[in-house]
Design a protein around this motif. Structure first.
Motif, PDB file in Angstrom:
ATOM      1  N   PHE A 179       0.551  -1.233   0.199  1.00 43.91           N
ATOM      2  CA  PHE A 179       0.238   0.058   0.045  1.00 43.91           C
ATOM      3  C   PHE A 179       0.897   1.240  -0.013  1.00 43.91           C
ATOM      4  CE2 PHE A 179      -2.583  -3.466   1.928  1.00 43.91           C
ATOM      5  CZ  PHE A 179      -3.826  -3.194   1.127  1.00 43.91           C
ATOM      6  N   ASN A 180       1.943   1.219   1.062  1.00 47.84           N
ATOM      7  CA  ASN A 180       2.819   2.379   0.748  1.00 47.84           C
ATOM      8  C   ASN A 180       3.617   2.574  -0.354  1.00 47.84           C
ATOM      9  OD1 ASN A 180       4.259   4.438   2.367  1.00 47.84           O
ATOM     10  ND2 ASN A 180       5.848   3.372   2.204  1.00 47.84           N
ATOM     11  N   ASP A 181       4.103   1.431  -1.068  1.00 51.29           N
ATOM     12  CA  ASP A 181       4.527   1.345  -2.280  1.00 51.29           C
ATOM     13  C   ASP A 181       3.685   2.006  -3.424  1.00 51.29           C
ATOM     14  OD1 ASP A 181       6.867   0.144  -1.298  1.00 51.29           O
ATOM     15  OD2 ASP A 181       6.036  -1.967  -1.966  1.00 51.29           O
ATOM     16  N   LEU A 182       2.471   1.768  -3.374  1.00 51.00           N
ATOM     17  CA  LEU A 182       1.353   2.237  -4.400  1.00 51.00           C
ATOM     18  C   LEU A 182       1.347   3.935  -3.793  1.00 51.00           C
ATOM     19  CD1 LEU A 182      -0.957   2.011  -6.542  1.00 51.00           C
ATOM     20  CD2 LEU A 182      -2.498   2.100  -4.599  1.00 51.00           C
ATOM     21  N   ARG A 183       1.300   4.433  -2.770  1.00 58.04           N
ATOM     22  CA  ARG A 183       1.187   5.607  -2.425  1.00 58.04           C
ATOM     23  C   ARG A 183       2.483   6.422  -3.048  1.00 58.04           C
ATOM     24  NH1 ARG A 183      -0.780   3.654   2.517  1.00 58.04           N
ATOM     25  NH2 ARG A 183       1.170   3.879   3.673  1.00 58.04           N
ATOM     26  N   ASP A 208       4.650  10.118  -7.514  1.00 57.34           N
ATOM     27  CA  ASP A 208       5.581  10.289  -8.393  1.00 57.34           C
ATOM     28  C   ASP A 208       4.914  10.624  -9.800  1.00 57.34           C
ATOM     29  OD1 ASP A 208       7.940   9.677  -6.932  1.00 57.34           O
ATOM     30  OD2 ASP A 208       7.974   7.642  -7.476  1.00 57.34           O
ATOM     31  N   ARG A 209       3.767  10.421  -9.852  1.00 55.63           N
ATOM     32  CA  ARG A 209       3.022  10.853 -10.936  1.00 55.63           C
ATOM     33  C   ARG A 209       1.853  11.884 -10.837  1.00 55.63           C
ATOM     34  NH1 ARG A 209       5.234   6.169 -10.872  1.00 55.63           N
ATOM     35  NH2 ARG A 209       5.951   5.261 -12.619  1.00 55.63           N
ATOM     36  N   CYS A 210       1.355  12.022  -9.629  1.00 53.11           N
ATOM     37  CA  CYS A 210       0.217  12.803  -9.244  1.00 53.11           C
ATOM     38  C   CYS A 210       0.214  13.827  -8.235  1.00 53.11           C
ATOM     39  CB  CYS A 210      -1.110  11.826  -9.255  1.00 53.11           C
ATOM     40  SG  CYS A 210      -1.486  10.707 -10.443  1.00 53.11           S
ATOM     41  N   ASP A 211      -0.209  14.936  -8.042  1.00 48.37           N
ATOM     42  CA  ASP A 211      -0.650  15.321  -6.978  1.00 48.37           C
ATOM     43  C   ASP A 211      -1.810  15.095  -6.079  1.00 48.37           C
ATOM     44  OD1 ASP A 211       1.333  17.600  -7.294  1.00 48.37           O
ATOM     45  OD2 ASP A 211       0.234  18.587  -8.654  1.00 48.37           O
ATOM     46  N   VAL A 212      -1.761  14.793  -4.926  1.00 47.48           N
ATOM     47  CA  VAL A 212      -3.025  14.625  -4.107  1.00 47.48           C
ATOM     48  C   VAL A 212      -3.655  15.537  -3.597  1.00 47.48           C
ATOM     49  CG1 VAL A 212      -3.663  13.177  -2.004  1.00 47.48           C
ATOM     50  CG2 VAL A 212      -1.547  12.536  -3.165  1.00 47.48           C
ATOM     51  N   LEU A 213      -4.885  16.110  -4.401  1.00 46.10           N
ATOM     52  CA  LEU A 213      -5.528  17.205  -4.228  1.00 46.10           C
ATOM     53  C   LEU A 213      -6.309  17.330  -2.896  1.00 46.10           C
ATOM     54  CD1 LEU A 213      -6.462  18.469  -7.614  1.00 46.10           C
ATOM     55  CD2 LEU A 213      -4.406  19.000  -6.549  1.00 46.10           C
ATOM     56  N   GLY A 214      -6.870  15.729  -2.673  1.00 47.13           N
ATOM     57  CA  GLY A 214      -7.670  15.925  -1.168  1.00 47.13           C
ATOM     58  C   GLY A 214      -7.857  14.663  -0.904  1.00 47.13           C
ATOM     59  N   ALA A 223       1.049  21.000  -5.434  1.00 46.07           N
ATOM     60  CA  ALA A 223      -0.134  21.482  -5.102  1.00 46.07           C
ATOM     61  C   ALA A 223      -0.409  20.995  -3.333  1.00 46.07           C
ATOM     62  CB  ALA A 223      -1.433  21.032  -5.890  1.00 46.07           C
ATOM     63  N   ASN A 224      -1.000  21.824  -2.765  1.00 44.18           N
ATOM     64  CA  ASN A 224      -1.258  21.474  -1.499  1.00 44.18           C
ATOM     65  C   ASN A 224      -2.524  20.399  -1.246  1.00 44.18           C
ATOM     66  OD1 ASN A 224       0.311  23.247  -0.286  1.00 44.18           O
ATOM     67  ND2 ASN A 224      -0.834  24.729   0.339  1.00 44.18           N
ATOM     68  N   THR A 225      -2.551  19.657  -0.339  1.00 45.53           N
ATOM     69  CA  THR A 225      -3.613  18.841  -0.180  1.00 45.53           C
ATOM     70  C   THR A 225      -4.993  19.073   0.650  1.00 45.53           C
ATOM     71  OG1 THR A 225      -1.889  16.933  -0.516  1.00 45.53           O
ATOM     72  CG2 THR A 225      -4.270  16.407   0.516  1.00 45.53           C
ATOM     73  N   PHE A 226      -6.303  19.049   0.387  1.00 42.71           N
ATOM     74  CA  PHE A 226      -7.158  19.698   1.049  1.00 42.71           C
ATOM     75  C   PHE A 226      -7.724  18.144   1.872  1.00 42.71           C
ATOM     76  CE2 PHE A 226     -11.905  19.300   1.921  1.00 42.71           C
ATOM     77  CZ  PHE A 226     -11.982  20.904   2.172  1.00 42.71           C
ATOM     78  N   PHE A 227      -7.533  18.292   3.306  1.00 38.59           N
ATOM     79  CA  PHE A 227      -8.128  17.029   3.913  1.00 38.59           C
ATOM     80  C   PHE A 227      -9.285  17.641   4.853  1.00 38.59           C
ATOM     81  CE2 PHE A 227      -3.427  16.847   4.101  1.00 38.59           C
ATOM     82  CZ  PHE A 227      -3.152  15.456   3.771  1.00 38.59           C
ATOM     83  N   GLY A 228     -10.477  16.866   4.729  1.00 36.54           N
ATOM     84  CA  GLY A 228     -11.537  16.764   5.421  1.00 36.54           C
ATOM     85  C   GLY A 228     -12.114  15.747   5.903  1.00 36.54           C
ATOM     86  N   ARG A 251       7.050  11.893   1.028  1.00 36.03           N
ATOM     87  CA  ARG A 251       6.982  10.353   1.238  1.00 36.03           C
ATOM     88  C   ARG A 251       6.366  10.229   2.390  1.00 36.03           C
ATOM     89  NH1 ARG A 251       7.781   9.932  -3.136  1.00 36.03           N
ATOM     90  NH2 ARG A 251       9.611   8.711  -4.130  1.00 36.03           N
ATOM     91  N   ALA A 252       5.273  10.968   2.482  1.00 36.93           N
ATOM     92  CA  ALA A 252       4.173  10.953   3.937  1.00 36.93           C
ATOM     93  C   ALA A 252       3.973   9.372   4.208  1.00 36.93           C
ATOM     94  CB  ALA A 252       3.098  11.785   3.860  1.00 36.93           C
ATOM     95  N   GLU A 253       4.087   8.767   5.360  1.00 42.25           N
ATOM     96  CA  GLU A 253       3.508   7.516   5.531  1.00 42.25           C
ATOM     97  C   GLU A 253       2.202   7.205   5.575  1.00 42.25           C
ATOM     98  OE1 GLU A 253       5.395   6.114   9.194  1.00 42.25           O
ATOM     99  OE2 GLU A 253       7.574   6.445   8.222  1.00 42.25           O
ATOM    100  N   ARG A 254       1.320   8.404   5.876  1.00 50.17           N
ATOM    101  CA  ARG A 254       0.225   8.313   5.813  1.00 50.17           C
ATOM    102  C   ARG A 254      -0.742   9.414   5.111  1.00 50.17           C
ATOM    103  NH1 ARG A 254      -1.668   5.680  11.320  1.00 50.17           N
ATOM    104  NH2 ARG A 254      -3.839   6.683  10.660  1.00 50.17           N
ATOM    105  N   TRP A 255      -1.762   9.073   4.391  1.00 51.12           N
ATOM    106  CA  TRP A 255      -2.645  10.083   3.720  1.00 51.12           C
ATOM    107  C   TRP A 255      -3.988  10.250   4.474  1.00 51.12           C
ATOM    108  CZ3 TRP A 255      -2.103   8.771  -2.185  1.00 51.12           C
ATOM    109  CH2 TRP A 255      -0.738   8.997  -2.712  1.00 51.12           C
ATOM    110  N   ASP A 256      -4.185   9.598   5.313  1.00 52.33           N
ATOM    111  CA  ASP A 256      -5.639   9.601   5.827  1.00 52.33           C
ATOM    112  C   ASP A 256      -5.947  10.986   6.394  1.00 52.33           C
ATOM    113  OD1 ASP A 256      -4.006   8.615   7.718  1.00 52.33           O
ATOM    114  OD2 ASP A 256      -5.527   8.584   9.066  1.00 52.33           O
TER     115      ASP A 256
END
Length: 739
Positions: A420-424, A429-435, A468-473, A523-528
């Motif tokens: 799962f971390n490998d996928l993140r 490497d290809r995308c911005d996590v917008l939210g 880009a920054n990430t929107f966490f909600g 390389r954040a370990e968590r995205w939640d």
């Protein structure tokens, strides 16, 4: 027609017997509801309509209809169409020869498609006017259905189902049933015609989509759960907001209807996301006036909307769903979106780099193996891999530069380690996590799962893009709860809904308790969202407060009970801690029956912290009588130093500390934290407060012990009054002499 008092009584039952909840759902006061129940007053027309919709119509259709432009006329027409759909469903259950929910939905969908398509093409649709001459109701419906599916069913996409798969002709024995169906369309058919004449076929599709959503309650097919309409609409609007200005304009202008400007759902099911996207964008076209909205609708649905699914039945419903927009062609494909070779690859490979917007809820839980999956970067050198990981890689491959992906994901995608971390890492490497927006566990509860999920929004990077920054909600409420009645799970709507506030907060820089924009480390370990919304614990004392590691050590002394020289042992498991008082109990268990998790030896004064669902605050202190007992490995065992253990236990039970624990949860069905996490939690105290807290803790502990002794004496007295009463009398006399 069901009397009002009976409807009120049923509504109260639907709300777990709570009159207050029922009144809130109905939009009235408990006092008014009581008057309706006793027939001492009659509700206004709009309240009665809502009451009947909630109780007799499944509680979802009329209640959720758009009131676009605040038009009472449009709302009235939508209500009529909802009543038609519910009337058809009830007639099938009452008199039809079909028996399963799937068959009912298929036949209702086919009838509505035939009726709306006839109206779109200048005909009168279904109704008793078809009973000309000696023609029976069965003959009239069968003829109308043959004509509709041969002339108007969207035919593009290479799917090629036969007409008989969409509608099985009624039999002569169904005459009474067929006549009732024609009567329903005769009664409410004017609403369909009026909406069509107003150019609002999108609203017919809106109500029909909701009908399908409620009809799929408690059903699961091909690992897919139908996404609730509230969440579908929320995700579509998020996707539009996440596109840059050029991307948004490209979808609204038919001159761009080629190449990489497609909207895709790779697991489209009944087409909910695609239909919602068409409705949402169609409204923008109408308002912004790029050009003729009917011209845009024809071009967009036939050329820019792509749906793929492995289930033939789901795809049939999707074709009907999109066909209700009055468009003759649609690009819906029966295929496996993960295919990289074979027949299905003729659909999937040309999609690479073409998707402007991907809206989807992929199947969870399935696992793949074999040579074909080795073509996926994330699957190389692995024997098996979960489907949701492969789907996310496929979405990134299909997105064009600047394209946006909005997907439901299980929280394991965001927090688990290993693959799962490998996928993140691969995605970053290809995308911005917008939210990342956390959804409550009730989201899919009506379909039978409380799996924790989130909405993930990605944008495929273009050359030269700045990070880009990430929107966490966090959405704690989404407008409904799920109750079980007569063995069926049903959604019960209420007024609490965090999704609109999250949409308003998107793109704003001002942080809120439920939403915040911030950089996500590469390389954040968590995205939640729960982790990132709570903030991070400060190191040492400079930030205020003390770390648990400064006041306790983590102990882990283990022994297999089967190696004890006793027949039984005292075992403490999570359920033995009273989460309200912190009192710790135990059970005597034969060593031969010791579970594998019974391993940790504890001492009096040790603090037990449940690492499973730690946000519940299950924390307690081992009493003297349990010194040497064995507890479950589901506990972290802390040994206090320089602070009374009861004081530390209650600090750990505090809301601020529990929020920190929740940030570190890993897992979906049983969220848990690592034992070591307990040491990095920050306590809201300083060193000067320790002594005062310890003094209070000793007093509290003594009082609690005295209370427990009194409680046990009372229990003994109640169990055997003749034996225990003299003991209690002597004890009271002794205490009186001392005083």
């Amino acid at each position: 027609m069901t009397p009002i008092p009976q409807l009120v009584e049923r509504l109260i039952q639907m709300n777990g017997g709570s009159s207050a909840s029922a009144a809130k759902q109905l939009g009235t006061t408990p006092a008014s509801l009581s008057r309706y129940k006793t027939a001492s007053a009659r509700p206004r027309a709009n309240i009665e309509t809502r009451l009947r919709a909630l109780v007799e119509g499944g509680g979802d259709l009329v209640d959720q209809a758009y009131e676009l432009g605040g038009s009472p006329r449009l709302h009235r027409l939508e209500q009529a169409i909802s009543e038609t759909l519910n009337g058809l469903r009830e007639e099938f259950h009452r008199n039809g020869s079909v028996s399963t929910r799937q068959e009912v939905l298929d036949l209702v969908a086919a009838l509505v498609f035939a009726h709306v398509s006839a109206l779109d093409n200048g005909k009168a649709g279904l109704g008793r006017h078809l009973l000309k001459g000696s023609k029976s109701a069965v003959e009239a419906i069968n003829a109308a259905m043959r004509s509709a599916f041969s002339e108007w069913l969207p035919s593009k996409g290479g799917h090629g189902e036969e007409q008989k798969r969409f509608f099985s002709p009624l039999k002569k024995s169904d005459e009474t049933f067929a006549d009732a169906l024609l009567g329903i369309f005769e009664r409410d058919g004017a609403a369909f015609a009026e909406l069509h004449q107003a150019g609002r076929d999108d609203l017919i599709n809106e109500v029909f989509s909701r009908f399908m959503a409620t009809s799929f309650v408690d059903e699961k097919e091909m690992g897919q759960y139908l996404t609730p309409p509230e969440v579908t609409r929320f995700m579509v609007e998020l996707g539009f907001k996440a596109l840059d200005q050029d991307g948004r304009r490209a979808l609204l202008d038919v001159n761009h209807s080629c190449g990489e400007n497609v909207v895709v759902d790779p697991s489209c099911g009944v087409g909910s996301f695609l239909a919602e996207a068409v409705r949402f964008l169609h409204e923008h076209v109408r308002v912004e006036g790029f050009r003729s909205s009917s011209e845009w609708l024809e071009s967009f649905v036939s050329q820019q909307v792509v749906g793929i699914d492995k289930s033939e039945r789901m795809l049939r419903l999707a074709r009907i769903n999109l066909g209700l927009f009055g468009v003759r062609m649609s690009q819906l494909y029966l295929a496996n979106s993960l295919a990289r070779d074979g027949v299905d690859s003729r659909v999937t490979l040309p999609m690479e780099g073409k998707a402007r917007l991907i809206l989807t809820n992929p199947p969870f839980g399935a696992s793949y193996s074999g040579e074909e999956m080795q073509a996926f970067s994330i699957a190389k050198s692995r024997k098996r891999i979960d489907s949701e990981l492969l789907f996310l890689e496929r979405y990134v491959d299909w997105a064009c530069a600047g394209g946006v992906i909005v997907s439901i994901v299980p929280d394991s995608i965001l927090v688990n380690k290993g693959v799962f971390n490998d996928l993140r890492i691969w995605i970053r490497d290809r995308c911005d996590v917008l939210g990342v927006i956390s959804l409550p566990s009730v989201t899919f509860a009506a379909a039978g799962t409380t799996t924790k999920t989130s909405v993930l929004i990605l944008r495929k990077r273009k050359p030269g893009d700045k990070p880009a920054n990430t929107f966490f909600g966090e959405a704690k409420e989404i407008g409904y709860d799920v109750v079980t009645r007569s063995g069926q799970r049903r959604r019960v709507r209420h007024a609490k809904d965090d999704l609109p506030a999250l949409l308003r907060a998107w793109g704003t820089k001002e942080p809120k308790p439920y939403a915040q924009q911030k950089p996500l480390p590469k390389r954040a370990e968590r995205w939640d969202a729960n982790f990132h919304l709570t903030g991070t614990e400060a190191e040492g004392e400079e930030g205020g407060g003390l770390l648990v590691s400064q006041l306790a050590s983590l102990v882990d002394v283990r022994k297999d009970p089967k190696r004890l020289n006793t027949a039984t042992f005292k075992y403490i498991e999570i359920g033995d801690i009273d989460s309200r008082t912190g009192l710790v109990g135990s059970k005597s268990m034969p060593v031969s029956e010791a579970p594998s998790r019974a391993r940790k030896i504890v001492r009096a004064g040790d603090i037990l912290v449940s690492t499973v669902r730690p946000e519940r605050g299950t924390v307690g202190v081992v009493p003297d009588e349990l010194d040497g007992a064995i507890c479950s490995t589901g506990f972290a065992v802390l040994r206090a130093k320089g602070i009374h253990p009861v004081a530390l236990a209650w600090l750990l039970k505090g809301e601020e500390v529990r929020r920190q624990m929740a940030r570190h949860n890993i897992g979906i069905a049983y969220p848990a934290i690592a034992e070591e996490t307990c040491l990095i939690l920050k306590l809201p105290i300083d060193k000067m407060q320790i002594e005062a807290l310890s003094v209070s803790a000793r007093e509290f502990s003594a009082a609690l012990t005295a209370f427990e002794d009194s409680r046990q004496r009372l229990i003994s007295l109640l169990a055997d009054p003749a034996k225990e009463a003299p003991k209690l009398h002597r004890s009271m006399k002794t205490k009186s002499r001392r005083q």
